[in-house]
Design a protein around this motif. Structure first.
Motif, PDB file in Angstrom:
ATOM      1  N   PRO A 298      23.256  22.626 -29.819  1.00  0.00           N
ATOM      2  CA  PRO A 298      23.856  22.205 -31.089  1.00  0.00           C
ATOM      3  C   PRO A 298      23.044  22.639 -32.316  1.00  0.00           C
ATOM      4  CG  PRO A 298      23.839  20.399 -29.510  1.00  0.00           C
ATOM      5  CD  PRO A 298      23.083  21.518 -28.874  1.00  0.00           C
ATOM      6  N   ALA A 299      21.722  22.434 -32.283  1.00  0.00           N
ATOM      7  CA  ALA A 299      20.905  22.766 -33.455  1.00  0.00           C
ATOM      8  C   ALA A 299      20.764  24.278 -33.603  1.00  0.00           C
ATOM      9  CB  ALA A 299      19.531  22.114 -33.336  1.00  0.00           C
ATOM     10  N   GLN A 300      20.585  24.974 -32.478  1.00  0.00           N
ATOM     11  CA  GLN A 300      20.418  26.422 -32.554  1.00  0.00           C
ATOM     12  C   GLN A 300      21.710  27.096 -33.015  1.00  0.00           C
ATOM     13  OE1 GLN A 300      17.586  27.899 -32.451  1.00  0.00           O
ATOM     14  NE2 GLN A 300      18.481  29.889 -32.869  1.00  0.00           N
ATOM     15  N   ALA A 301      22.860  26.551 -32.624  1.00  0.00           N
ATOM     16  CA  ALA A 301      24.137  27.130 -33.063  1.00  0.00           C
ATOM     17  C   ALA A 301      24.241  27.061 -34.582  1.00  0.00           C
ATOM     18  CB  ALA A 301      25.304  26.393 -32.411  1.00  0.00           C
TER      19      ALA A 301
ATOM     20  N   GLY B  89      32.764  20.999 -43.733  1.00  0.00           N
ATOM     21  CA  GLY B  89      32.056  22.220 -43.362  1.00  0.00           C
ATOM     22  C   GLY B  89      32.199  22.539 -41.883  1.00  0.00           C
ATOM     23  N   GLY B  90      31.715  23.715 -41.518  1.00  0.00           N
ATOM     24  CA  GLY B  90      31.786  24.155 -40.125  1.00  0.00           C
ATOM     25  C   GLY B  90      30.481  23.878 -39.415  1.00  0.00           C
ATOM     26  N   LEU B  91      30.054  24.803 -38.578  1.00  0.00           N
ATOM     27  CA  LEU B  91      28.804  24.628 -37.838  1.00  0.00           C
ATOM     28  C   LEU B  91      27.634  24.452 -38.785  1.00  0.00           C
ATOM     29  CD1 LEU B  91      28.672  27.253 -34.971  1.00  0.00           C
ATOM     30  CD2 LEU B  91      28.701  24.771 -34.775  1.00  0.00           C
ATOM     31  N   LEU B  92      27.590  25.303 -39.817  1.00  0.00           N
ATOM     32  CA  LEU B  92      26.454  25.276 -40.733  1.00  0.00           C
ATOM     33  C   LEU B  92      26.453  24.008 -41.575  1.00  0.00           C
ATOM     34  CD1 LEU B  92      24.051  26.474 -42.100  1.00  0.00           C
ATOM     35  CD2 LEU B  92      25.511  28.111 -43.251  1.00  0.00           C
ATOM     36  N   GLY B  93      27.623  23.622 -42.080  1.00  0.00           N
ATOM     37  CA  GLY B  93      27.711  22.430 -42.923  1.00  0.00           C
ATOM     38  C   GLY B  93      27.567  21.141 -42.135  1.00  0.00           C
ATOM     39  N   GLY B  94      27.882  21.174 -40.847  1.00  0.00           N
ATOM     40  CA  GLY B  94      27.720  19.978 -40.040  1.00  0.00           C
ATOM     41  C   GLY B  94      29.024  19.275 -39.704  1.00  0.00           C
ATOM     42  N   GLY B  95      30.156  19.785 -40.156  1.00  0.00           N
ATOM     43  CA  GLY B  95      31.438  19.174 -39.830  1.00  0.00           C
ATOM     44  C   GLY B  95      31.845  19.414 -38.388  1.00  0.00           C
ATOM     45  N   LEU B  96      31.382  20.539 -37.851  1.00  0.00           N
ATOM     46  CA  LEU B  96      31.667  20.871 -36.459  1.00  0.00           C
ATOM     47  C   LEU B  96      30.347  20.972 -35.712  1.00  0.00           C
ATOM     48  CD1 LEU B  96      34.215  23.769 -37.101  1.00  0.00           C
ATOM     49  CD2 LEU B  96      34.781  21.451 -36.347  1.00  0.00           C
ATOM     50  N   ALA B  97      30.378  20.608 -34.433  1.00  0.00           N
ATOM     51  CA  ALA B  97      29.164  20.739 -33.638  1.00  0.00           C
ATOM     52  C   ALA B  97      29.477  21.478 -32.352  1.00  0.00           C
ATOM     53  CB  ALA B  97      28.584  19.367 -33.320  1.00  0.00           C
ATOM     54  N   TYR B  98      28.540  22.291 -31.932  1.00  0.00           N
ATOM     55  CA  TYR B  98      28.660  23.046 -30.687  1.00  0.00           C
ATOM     56  C   TYR B  98      27.960  22.239 -29.615  1.00  0.00           C
ATOM     57  CZ  TYR B  98      27.749  26.812 -27.323  1.00  0.00           C
ATOM     58  OH  TYR B  98      27.668  27.589 -26.203  1.00  0.00           O
ATOM     59  N   ARG B  99      28.689  21.912 -28.551  1.00  0.00           N
ATOM     60  CA  ARG B  99      28.082  21.079 -27.514  1.00  0.00           C
ATOM     61  C   ARG B  99      28.250  21.719 -26.144  1.00  0.00           C
ATOM     62  NH1 ARG B  99      29.923  16.372 -30.709  1.00  0.00           N
ATOM     63  NH2 ARG B  99      28.060  15.747 -31.835  1.00  0.00           N
TER      64      ARG B  99
ATOM     65  N   GLY C 112      33.863  37.032 -34.307  1.00  0.00           N
ATOM     66  CA  GLY C 112      35.208  36.570 -34.626  1.00  0.00           C
ATOM     67  C   GLY C 112      35.794  35.661 -33.559  1.00  0.00           C
ATOM     68  N   SER C 113      34.972  35.101 -32.682  1.00  0.00           N
ATOM     69  CA  SER C 113      35.539  34.204 -31.672  1.00  0.00           C
ATOM     70  C   SER C 113      35.149  32.760 -31.984  1.00  0.00           C
ATOM     71  CB  SER C 113      35.107  34.639 -30.277  1.00  0.00           C
ATOM     72  OG  SER C 113      33.715  34.545 -30.180  1.00  0.00           O
ATOM     73  N   LEU C 114      35.155  31.922 -30.957  1.00  0.00           N
ATOM     74  CA  LEU C 114      35.091  30.468 -31.167  1.00  0.00           C
ATOM     75  C   LEU C 114      34.101  29.989 -32.226  1.00  0.00           C
ATOM     76  CD1 LEU C 114      35.940  27.626 -30.383  1.00  0.00           C
ATOM     77  CD2 LEU C 114      34.228  27.682 -28.583  1.00  0.00           C
ATOM     78  N   LEU C 115      32.841  30.417 -32.140  1.00  0.00           N
ATOM     79  CA  LEU C 115      31.863  29.848 -33.063  1.00  0.00           C
ATOM     80  C   LEU C 115      32.062  30.326 -34.491  1.00  0.00           C
ATOM     81  CD1 LEU C 115      28.559  29.462 -31.083  1.00  0.00           C
ATOM     82  CD2 LEU C 115      30.524  27.973 -31.300  1.00  0.00           C
ATOM     83  N   GLU C 116      32.867  31.369 -34.697  1.00  0.00           N
ATOM     84  CA  GLU C 116      33.137  31.821 -36.061  1.00  0.00           C
ATOM     85  C   GLU C 116      34.522  31.401 -36.553  1.00  0.00           C
ATOM     86  OE1 GLU C 116      32.016  35.987 -36.760  1.00  0.00           O
ATOM     87  OE2 GLU C 116      30.797  35.792 -34.965  1.00  0.00           O
ATOM     88  N   ARG C 117      35.457  31.183 -35.643  1.00  0.00           N
ATOM     89  CA  ARG C 117      36.831  30.883 -36.063  1.00  0.00           C
ATOM     90  C   ARG C 117      37.258  29.463 -35.767  1.00  0.00           C
ATOM     91  NH1 ARG C 117      40.750  35.552 -35.972  1.00  0.00           N
ATOM     92  NH2 ARG C 117      42.192  33.842 -36.211  1.00  0.00           N
ATOM     93  N   GLY C 118      36.586  28.833 -34.808  1.00  0.00           N
ATOM     94  CA  GLY C 118      37.035  27.531 -34.346  1.00  0.00           C
ATOM     95  C   GLY C 118      36.981  26.483 -35.448  1.00  0.00           C
ATOM     96  N   GLY C 119      37.860  25.498 -35.355  1.00  0.00           N
ATOM     97  CA  GLY C 119      37.884  24.424 -36.339  1.00  0.00           C
ATOM     98  C   GLY C 119      39.076  23.532 -36.085  1.00  0.00           C
ATOM     99  N   VAL C 120      39.401  22.724 -37.080  1.00  0.00           N
ATOM    100  CA  VAL C 120      40.526  21.803 -36.952  1.00  0.00           C
ATOM    101  C   VAL C 120      41.831  22.572 -37.165  1.00  0.00           C
ATOM    102  CG1 VAL C 120      41.623  19.799 -38.001  1.00  0.00           C
ATOM    103  CG2 VAL C 120      39.145  19.866 -37.686  1.00  0.00           C
TER     104      VAL C 120
ATOM    105  N   PRO D 218      35.523  19.839 -24.829  1.00  0.00           N
ATOM    106  CA  PRO D 218      35.471  21.230 -25.307  1.00  0.00           C
ATOM    107  C   PRO D 218      34.114  21.555 -25.924  1.00  0.00           C
ATOM    108  CG  PRO D 218      37.232  19.967 -26.388  1.00  0.00           C
ATOM    109  CD  PRO D 218      36.433  19.006 -25.593  1.00  0.00           C
ATOM    110  N   LEU D 219      33.840  22.840 -26.097  1.00  0.00           N
ATOM    111  CA  LEU D 219      32.529  23.279 -26.594  1.00  0.00           C
ATOM    112  C   LEU D 219      32.315  22.970 -28.065  1.00  0.00           C
ATOM    113  CD1 LEU D 219      32.364  26.763 -24.911  1.00  0.00           C
ATOM    114  CD2 LEU D 219      30.986  24.759 -24.361  1.00  0.00           C
ATOM    115  N   LEU D 220      33.416  22.913 -28.823  1.00  0.00           N
ATOM    116  CA  LEU D 220      33.309  22.696 -30.261  1.00  0.00           C
ATOM    117  C   LEU D 220      34.038  21.398 -30.590  1.00  0.00           C
ATOM    118  CD1 LEU D 220      32.133  24.411 -32.600  1.00  0.00           C
ATOM    119  CD2 LEU D 220      34.440  25.227 -33.027  1.00  0.00           C
ATOM    120  N   THR D 221      33.349  20.491 -31.290  1.00  0.00           N
ATOM    121  CA  THR D 221      33.995  19.212 -31.614  1.00  0.00           C
ATOM    122  C   THR D 221      33.752  18.873 -33.072  1.00  0.00           C
ATOM    123  OG1 THR D 221      31.990  18.139 -30.825  1.00  0.00           O
ATOM    124  CG2 THR D 221      33.863  18.162 -29.319  1.00  0.00           C
ATOM    125  N   ALA D 222      34.629  18.048 -33.643  1.00  0.00           N
ATOM    126  CA  ALA D 222      34.421  17.559 -34.999  1.00  0.00           C
ATOM    127  C   ALA D 222      33.377  16.455 -34.933  1.00  0.00           C
ATOM    128  CB  ALA D 222      35.721  17.023 -35.568  1.00  0.00           C
TER     129      ALA D 222
END
Lengths: 193, 406
Positions: free
Chosen positions: A170-173, B286-296, B352-360, B312-316
């Motif tokens: 999570p943090a590294q992403a 925000g997304g991954l960077l802003g903290g609205g989405l998290a990669y798990r 251009g895949s999940l970690l760049e496009r994924g969201g609500v 799923p790998l990406l969650t709000a």
């Protein structure tokens, strides 16, 4: 012998030589433990060196840690050209003189080479803040065109990201999202020829 | 009066709040702290600038109104050209006004004053900029000559943003102009513009004042995260939100529930005053960077909690009736107990895949798919929009307007 770490190779070699020496029974005495490695001949006072050069104590300490007494050669560069005291890689940290020294004296030709010699770009930000600057310095030292140089920075950042992907949590992403945003904003992810 | 809640204070949330307020709603903004917008460098894109062949659409009127209210950015007219500290010239749809726009210059000499300040290696930067394709096409030449723009030796160790703060003082700008004059007398080239380190003000851009004093356009090169541009955005935002009467709350929304109206729960807020009920909510966290989405990725958790393994790998990061997905489809838990293979969804293996496009998942105007009436999402929190500043602004303005009409 297969594998090892920089700090343990010599110990392995010494132990192995002792075993072989028992079989061969040579007359010369072992000198491994008394011959210093390059830079290991004397201790440098990092704090004094930093104060002398106008480099922060942390940067000076890291310089001496990597170079040992050879840090004096890097210091010589700074005395000739004080501008080279500036920090290029803030994470490790690495000063400009050490990057130029790696190119001039240690045969570094790419950012990867500089990274292996100095750890530039291998810290927390993964080269996000220093790859382009290192590429500019390499281009100047080696006479590369700016375009080649920036292509090298893109390649370095992409390759490093590929190596980190196995540890993506999570943090590294989040950190990767920042690195990608910065790469897209100030360099572009693609070489536009 | 329609009551609108905006969650998040980046450019998407700001645009939503200003657009909703302009459309007559009463707006409350809840946000915790800085995100991606505060780290932006000041070159504003709608479509990613380095992607080939993507024609960017025009900005809608609501989006332009937001830009006008912020009064810190230029987005009208032809595309801009900015110089980056990485050593390139790049096109940009809009700019932070402190940045030098090289777009109008042709057959021109740009002066890059050299100064003994760590991140400004003028000769090398000038060489790189002169070599770029944009400089070639416009016949721009970047020349260096010294200018003594450091007043006290402490400044040599200062970060960009601190230098920018010093230049908020009109006296300092006048002094800088006099230093540039001296540099000219001492042999600096006759230049059509002056390109400076990212120092030109924090409260607002001081580039215009400097240009008036010097007589030619002056502006900053674009710096990376942590530079002054993101901080100028924050200040412009604070002024614009205050002027439009948006109520601001410092806090983190952990969940949203609908019972005929929307109610938000704040982190650690059991004892606090309950928030009013809202007719509409714009999520701009925000997304991954802003903290609205998290990669798990779930490796490690799978043995302890089988339910975690089935997520799923990406969650709000807040709890609301929404679906996370991409390309219009909700995400499914990965088929492997070890999680998804990162090389199938993570940059640089899979751009251009999940970690760049994924969201609500959203419908028109940012309405959250499958949610009760009045829930919207904007900016990087929403799926399938380009991760650019102006896209966040546009989707924010659209969602804010839709929220006000809820």
């Amino acid at each position: 012998m297969i594998g090892g770490k920089l700090a343990s190779y010599r110990l392995f070699a010494e132990e192995m030589s002792t075993l072989i020496a028992k079989e061969l029974a040579p007359s010369t005495r072992c000198t491994t433990h008394t011959s210093p490695l390059p830079g290991g001949d004397r201790a440098l006072d990092a704090r004094a060196l930093g104060a002398d050069l106008g480099v922060t104590p942390v940067a000076a300490r890291r310089l001496v840690y990597r170079q040992g007494s050879r840090a004096a050669r890097v210091a010589e560069r700074v005395r000739r050209s004080p501008r080279e005291r500036v920090v290029v890689c803030a994470c490790e940290p690495v000063i400009e003189a050490e990057v130029r020294h790696a190119v001039k004296e240690e045969m570094a030709e790419t950012i990867e080479d500089v990274a292996r010699r100095t750890r530039l770009g291998l810290g927390a930000c993964g080269g996000m803040r220093c790859a382009a600057r290192c590429a500019q310095i390499l281009a100047e030292e080696l006479g590369h065109s700016p375009r080649e140089a920036l292509g090298g920075a893109r390649r370095f950042l992409t390759r490093q990201a590929k190596m980190r992907v196995v540890a993506l949590g999570p943090a590294q992403a989040r950190q990767e999202a920042l690195a990608l945003a910065e790469l897209s904003a100030s360099l572009g992810t693609k070489d536009r020829g | 009066v329609i009551q609108v809640l905006v969650v998040g204070s980046g450019i998407a949330g700001t645009a939503a709040a200003l657009a909703a307020s302009r459309a007559g709603a009463r707006v409350t903004m809840i946000a915790l702290g800085p995100g991606a917008s505060s780290l932006a460098g000041g070159a504003l894109d709608l479509a990613p600038w380095d992607a080939h062949g993507e024609a960017a659409p025009d900005l809608e009127e609501d989006a332009l109104a937001v830009v006008d209210a912020l009064d810190a950015f230029d987005v009208r007219g032809p595309s801009r050209i900015v110089a980056t500290l990485a050593g390139i010239l790049r096109p940009a749809r809009g700019v932070d006004r402190a940045l030098l726009d090289l777009g109008p210059l042709h057959d021109a000499t740009v002066w890059v004053p050299s100064v003994d300040w760590p991140r400004w290696d003028a000769p090398l930067l000038a060489r790189f900029w002169s070599d770029s394709a944009e400089a070639g096409a416009r016949r721009l030449v970047f020349m260096t000559a010294p200018a003594h723009m450091i007043e006290r030796s402490e400044e040599l160790a200062m970060a960009e943003a601190d230098m920018a703060a010093l230049h908020d003082s009109p006296a300092r700008i006048a002094w800088l102009a006099s230093r540039l004059e001296e540099g000219k007398k001492a042999g600096a080239p006759a230049a059509s513009a002056v390109l400076l380190p990212p120092w030109l003000g924090l409260e607002r851009s001081r580039a215009e004042a400097l240009a008036l004093a010097v007589g030619v356009p002056c502006g900053e090169a674009m710096s990376g995260p942590g530079g002054p541009s993101g901080l100028r955005f924050e200040r412009a935002r604070d002024r614009a939100l205050a002027a439009s009467g948006v109520e601001r709350v410092l806090g983190q929304v952990t969940s949203l529930a609908y019972d005929g109206a929307w109610r938000a729960t704040l982190a650690g807020g059991a004892g606090g005053e309950p928030l009013a009920a809202f007719d509409a909510v714009v999520l701009a966290t925000g997304g991954l960077l802003g903290g609205g989405l998290a990669y798990r990725p779930m490796s490690g958790a799978l043995a302890a909690d089988p339910r975690a393994a089935a997520a799923p790998l990406l969650t709000a990061t807040l709890d609301a009736p929404l679906l996370v997905g991409m390309r219009g489809a909700p995400l499914r838990p990965p088929s492997s107990l070890f999680g998804g293979a990162p090389e199938s969804h993570a940059w640089p293996f899979a751009p251009g895949s999940l970690l760049e496009r994924g969201g609500v998942l959203v419908e028109d105007e940012g309405r959250v798919r499958g949610a009760p009436r009045g829930l919207l999402a904007a900016g990087e929190f929403a799926a399938d929009a380009p991760r650019t500043w102006l896209s966040a602004l546009s989707t924010g303005a659209r969602a804010g307007r839709a929220a006000a009409g809820a």
